[in-house]
Design a protein around this motif. Structure first.
Motif: not given
Length: 92
Positions: A42, A47-48, A78, A83
């Motif tokens: 994670e 928030d990925m 980002k 990314y």
């Protein structure tokens, strides 16, 4: 006639200042295009969830000694619509 009073947008800077390192395993390295494929856990600052994906590498990142299968710690942000890994090191 409309009057807007007290309308403020509060933007949290926490994502920009969070330098949390993420664990991952190198799957593929593309030195010519400065890209790396990593299976990672994670990424909280983005928030990925964990997955395998391709990241761009900042110019300062040295990948000469990396190979597929290496365990790494990295930080990604980002930047410019993609990314980008801003920090990368071999995991202990």
């Amino acid at each position: 006639f409309f009057t807007l009073i007290g309308l403020f947008w509060v933007v949290s800077a926490s994502a920009e200042t969070d330098n949390t390192m993420v664990t991952g395993v190198v799957r593929k390295i593309d030195p010519e295009n400065r890209k790396i494929t990593i299976k990672h856990g994670e990424i909280k600052n983005l928030d990925m969830p964990g997955m395998t994906m391709v990241f761009r590498l900042q110019e300062k990142i040295n990948i000469d000694s990396l190979k597929s299968g290496d365990k790494v710690l990295f930080h990604v942000e980002k930047l410019d619509g993609g990314y980008t890994i801003t920090e990368l090191q071999l995991a202990p």
